[in-house]
Design a protein around this motif. Sequence first.
Motif, PDB file in Angstrom:
ATOM      1  N   ARG A 152       0.693  -1.214  -0.256  1.00  0.00           N
ATOM      2  CA  ARG A 152      -0.194  -0.267   0.025  1.00  0.00           C
ATOM      3  C   ARG A 152       1.128   1.586  -0.075  1.00  0.00           C
ATOM      4  NH1 ARG A 152      -2.372  -1.469   3.836  1.00  0.00           N
ATOM      5  NH2 ARG A 152      -1.755   0.183   5.650  1.00  0.00           N
ATOM      6  N   TYR A 153       1.676   1.204   1.089  1.00  0.00           N
ATOM      7  CA  TYR A 153       2.568   2.285   1.317  1.00  0.00           C
ATOM      8  C   TYR A 153       3.025   2.695  -0.025  1.00  0.00           C
ATOM      9  CZ  TYR A 153       2.002   2.973   5.888  1.00  0.00           C
ATOM     10  OH  TYR A 153       1.955   3.207   7.138  1.00  0.00           O
ATOM     11  N   PHE A 154       4.259   1.463  -0.928  1.00  0.00           N
ATOM     12  CA  PHE A 154       4.677   1.687  -2.211  1.00  0.00           C
ATOM     13  C   PHE A 154       3.971   1.889  -2.954  1.00  0.00           C
ATOM     14  CE2 PHE A 154       6.264  -0.555  -6.217  1.00  0.00           C
ATOM     15  CZ  PHE A 154       6.922  -0.301  -6.395  1.00  0.00           C
ATOM     16  N   ARG A 155       2.510   1.881  -3.790  1.00  0.00           N
ATOM     17  CA  ARG A 155       2.082   2.257  -4.385  1.00  0.00           C
ATOM     18  C   ARG A 155       1.299   3.394  -4.073  1.00  0.00           C
ATOM     19  NH1 ARG A 155      -1.680   1.129  -8.332  1.00  0.00           N
ATOM     20  NH2 ARG A 155      -0.573  -0.862  -8.935  1.00  0.00           N
ATOM     21  N   GLN A 156       1.146   4.333  -2.855  1.00  0.00           N
ATOM     22  CA  GLN A 156       0.901   5.677  -2.740  1.00  0.00           C
ATOM     23  C   GLN A 156       1.820   6.457  -2.875  1.00  0.00           C
ATOM     24  OE1 GLN A 156      -0.539   5.256   1.725  1.00  0.00           O
ATOM     25  NE2 GLN A 156      -2.285   4.643   1.371  1.00  0.00           N
ATOM     26  N   ALA A 157       3.168   6.192  -3.013  1.00  0.00           N
ATOM     27  CA  ALA A 157       4.459   6.862  -2.236  1.00  0.00           C
ATOM     28  C   ALA A 157       5.424   6.793  -3.747  1.00  0.00           C
ATOM     29  CB  ALA A 157       4.976   6.203  -1.431  1.00  0.00           C
ATOM     30  N   VAL A 158       4.886   5.714  -4.770  1.00  0.00           N
ATOM     31  CA  VAL A 158       5.923   5.515  -5.674  1.00  0.00           C
ATOM     32  C   VAL A 158       5.568   5.155  -7.304  1.00  0.00           C
ATOM     33  CG1 VAL A 158       7.854   3.803  -7.148  1.00  0.00           C
ATOM     34  CG2 VAL A 158       8.125   4.591  -4.373  1.00  0.00           C
ATOM     35  N   ILE A 159       3.688   4.929  -7.307  1.00  0.00           N
ATOM     36  CA  ILE A 159       3.145   4.223  -8.252  1.00  0.00           C
ATOM     37  C   ILE A 159       2.588   5.661  -8.700  1.00  0.00           C
ATOM     38  CG2 ILE A 159       1.494   2.476  -9.588  1.00  0.00           C
ATOM     39  CD1 ILE A 159       4.997   2.010  -9.287  1.00  0.00           C
ATOM     40  N   GLU A 160       1.166   5.338  -7.642  1.00  0.00           N
ATOM     41  CA  GLU A 160       0.325   6.664  -8.334  1.00  0.00           C
ATOM     42  C   GLU A 160       0.935   7.717  -8.849  1.00  0.00           C
ATOM     43  OE1 GLU A 160      -2.331   6.933  -4.467  1.00  0.00           O
ATOM     44  OE2 GLU A 160      -2.847   4.783  -4.814  1.00  0.00           O
ATOM     45  N   PRO A 161       1.836   8.246  -8.156  1.00  0.00           N
ATOM     46  CA  PRO A 161       2.210   9.704  -8.418  1.00  0.00           C
ATOM     47  C   PRO A 161       2.668   9.561 -10.594  1.00  0.00           C
ATOM     48  CG  PRO A 161       2.645   9.413  -6.307  1.00  0.00           C
ATOM     49  CD  PRO A 161       2.647   7.780  -6.629  1.00  0.00           C
ATOM     50  N   PHE A 162       3.433   7.957 -10.589  1.00  0.00           N
ATOM     51  CA  PHE A 162       3.931   7.866 -12.032  1.00  0.00           C
ATOM     52  C   PHE A 162       2.383   7.707 -13.059  1.00  0.00           C
ATOM     53  CE2 PHE A 162       4.520   4.137 -14.350  1.00  0.00           C
ATOM     54  CZ  PHE A 162       5.654   5.201 -15.937  1.00  0.00           C
ATOM     55  N   GLU A 163       1.482   6.867 -12.444  1.00  0.00           N
ATOM     56  CA  GLU A 163       0.317   6.923 -13.347  1.00  0.00           C
ATOM     57  C   GLU A 163       0.368   8.543 -13.993  1.00  0.00           C
ATOM     58  OE1 GLU A 163      -1.032   2.645 -11.779  1.00  0.00           O
ATOM     59  OE2 GLU A 163      -1.433   4.044 -11.118  1.00  0.00           O
ATOM     60  N   ARG A 164      -0.014   9.292 -12.750  1.00  0.00           N
ATOM     61  CA  ARG A 164      -0.344   9.985 -12.910  1.00  0.00           C
ATOM     62  C   ARG A 164       0.156  11.134 -13.621  1.00  0.00           C
ATOM     63  NH1 ARG A 164      -1.783  10.221  -7.264  1.00  0.00           N
ATOM     64  NH2 ARG A 164       0.298  11.453  -6.216  1.00  0.00           N
ATOM     65  N   GLU A 165       1.328  10.905 -14.129  1.00  0.00           N
ATOM     66  CA  GLU A 165       2.282  11.967 -14.735  1.00  0.00           C
ATOM     67  C   GLU A 165       2.300  11.406 -15.698  1.00  0.00           C
ATOM     68  OE1 GLU A 165       6.994  13.518 -14.455  1.00  0.00           O
ATOM     69  OE2 GLU A 165       6.094  13.008 -13.049  1.00  0.00           O
ATOM     70  N   ASN A 166       2.597   9.990 -16.353  1.00  0.00           N
ATOM     71  CA  ASN A 166       2.982   9.588 -17.769  1.00  0.00           C
ATOM     72  C   ASN A 166       1.254   8.988 -17.861  1.00  0.00           C
ATOM     73  OD1 ASN A 166       5.503   9.394 -17.448  1.00  0.00           O
ATOM     74  ND2 ASN A 166       5.772   9.133 -15.159  1.00  0.00           N
ATOM     75  N   HIS A 167       0.476   8.976 -17.162  1.00  0.00           N
ATOM     76  CA  HIS A 167      -1.052   8.151 -18.007  1.00  0.00           C
ATOM     77  C   HIS A 167      -0.502   6.649 -18.342  1.00  0.00           C
ATOM     78  CE1 HIS A 167      -2.629  12.189 -18.086  1.00  0.00           C
ATOM     79  NE2 HIS A 167      -2.015  12.577 -18.323  1.00  0.00           N
ATOM     80  N   ILE A 168       0.302   6.174 -17.155  1.00  0.00           N
ATOM     81  CA  ILE A 168       0.537   5.090 -17.938  1.00  0.00           C
ATOM     82  C   ILE A 168       0.290   3.866 -16.504  1.00  0.00           C
ATOM     83  CG2 ILE A 168       2.166   2.823 -17.700  1.00  0.00           C
ATOM     84  CD1 ILE A 168       3.890   5.233 -19.728  1.00  0.00           C
ATOM     85  N   ARG A 169      -0.936   2.547 -16.869  1.00  0.00           N
ATOM     86  CA  ARG A 169      -1.143   2.161 -15.905  1.00  0.00           C
ATOM     87  C   ARG A 169       0.063   0.749 -15.493  1.00  0.00           C
ATOM     88  NH1 ARG A 169      -4.760  -2.470 -14.734  1.00  0.00           N
ATOM     89  NH2 ARG A 169      -4.213  -3.019 -17.008  1.00  0.00           N
ATOM     90  N   VAL A 170       0.494   0.860 -13.772  1.00  0.00           N
ATOM     91  CA  VAL A 170       1.081   0.308 -13.154  1.00  0.00           C
ATOM     92  C   VAL A 170       0.094  -1.513 -13.260  1.00  0.00           C
ATOM     93  CG1 VAL A 170       2.418  -0.706 -11.226  1.00  0.00           C
ATOM     94  CG2 VAL A 170       2.690   1.640 -13.166  1.00  0.00           C
ATOM     95  N   ASP A 171       0.079  -2.115 -13.359  1.00  0.00           N
ATOM     96  CA  ASP A 171      -0.829  -3.657 -12.874  1.00  0.00           C
ATOM     97  C   ASP A 171       0.374  -4.310 -11.957  1.00  0.00           C
ATOM     98  OD1 ASP A 171      -2.130  -6.380 -12.767  1.00  0.00           O
ATOM     99  OD2 ASP A 171      -1.868  -6.773 -15.122  1.00  0.00           O
TER     100      ASP A 171
END
Length: 434
Positions: A60-79
Amino acid sequence: MSAPESGRDAPGTRRRAVRTVTVVASCLAVLAVAVVAGVHVLGSEPTVTLLANWTGRDARYFRQAVIEPFERENHIRVDYQGSSAESQVLSADVETGTPPDVVVLTGPGELADYAGRQRLEPLEGLIRREDFSESWATPLNGHVYWFPLKADLKSIVWYPARTRPGTLREVARRPGQWCLGMGSGATSGWPGTDWIEDILLQQYGPGTYESWARGRLPWQSRQVKRAWTTWGRLVGAGGPDDLVRRALKTEYQKASELVTTDPPQCTLEHQASFIRDLGPWKKADGRYTPSARLIPGATADGAWEVSGDLVALLRATPQAEKLIRHLASAGAQRAWSAKESGFSVHAGAQPSAGDGGAEWHLSLARTLLDPDAVHCFDASDAMPPQVRDAFAQATIDFLADPGERHLDELLKNLDTLSSPESLTWLSSVCDHGT
């Protein structure tokens, strides 16, 4: 009024019916376009697959701190797939031809094996070599195939705040005072490998440690054998059945629960820095001391065993390469480190008191980044997978039966497994300070 002719509509009725059909058809056409457009948008969203071992709170921490900002900035979904058996999952996925785009593994030895089989993509142009030392991003055949996203310090011993530091040496001489859990599912035994590795490092220094971790110092050498017997005496290998049984049956993450019982059933735990974030050590207000202060015969000065979660690229898609650049950035590493779930060893992500972290966390982070210290990667993680796994199993066997003849057999078997020329050994395991 005469009834309409059979089989025919009156003119007004026919016009209303035509208008109704036209409206319905138009609505269906609009709905169909909307559905097709929605499917097109969902289907065209770039996706990158990522496999790692974080589950629960860490995931959960990994997704909140690292993955979600990447998804918002790049419009790429991380599975994202998190699994505590990621090595087995990855092996199966690779064999079936469906590997993830990006993987995070704890073992450079395992990654070296995949690189040797040409399963990994080089990271030149995606990360900056100067951001990580060679002990973390170890070159292999002229290429860099991985870099650390998260790091931990291992050469430490935890104790409750109620314990007076001056008594630690005395406490350490009593096997029953060590909290030890050897269980970890398919990877059971690794807490024992951590012990033996750290003892060898502290007794003989980085040079001997690195030679052994790279397959150049035999398991049957007097240095390695001494590390095993030192561990056996410290934790009571082969001693009282209840003590050995407790260690063999306890999961590693539950070993510290014995610190908080009334009365406490153990006082010290040789464990990596991540353990401080679990409930029992929080409750006990856990403190730490360098393991060298408690290991008999320790002579090394400023040498630390470390571990890391290492990122590698299996499929070089554009979105996967963007994710690699993001994970290697100082900003992404600093963001997750701020969650106190781990530490970054990125040269540009050094923490400061102004970051607001707990003092114990900042202190451990500074040790990991200390340029004057020597950091040696977890030896078993650096070894080829088959050697690593046999080492872990051997620690379980030795704990139950530490007899000299049995130990000689275990070490001879490990030498045999380490001898094939087909195995891939790392060129570097330790950095050597400045």
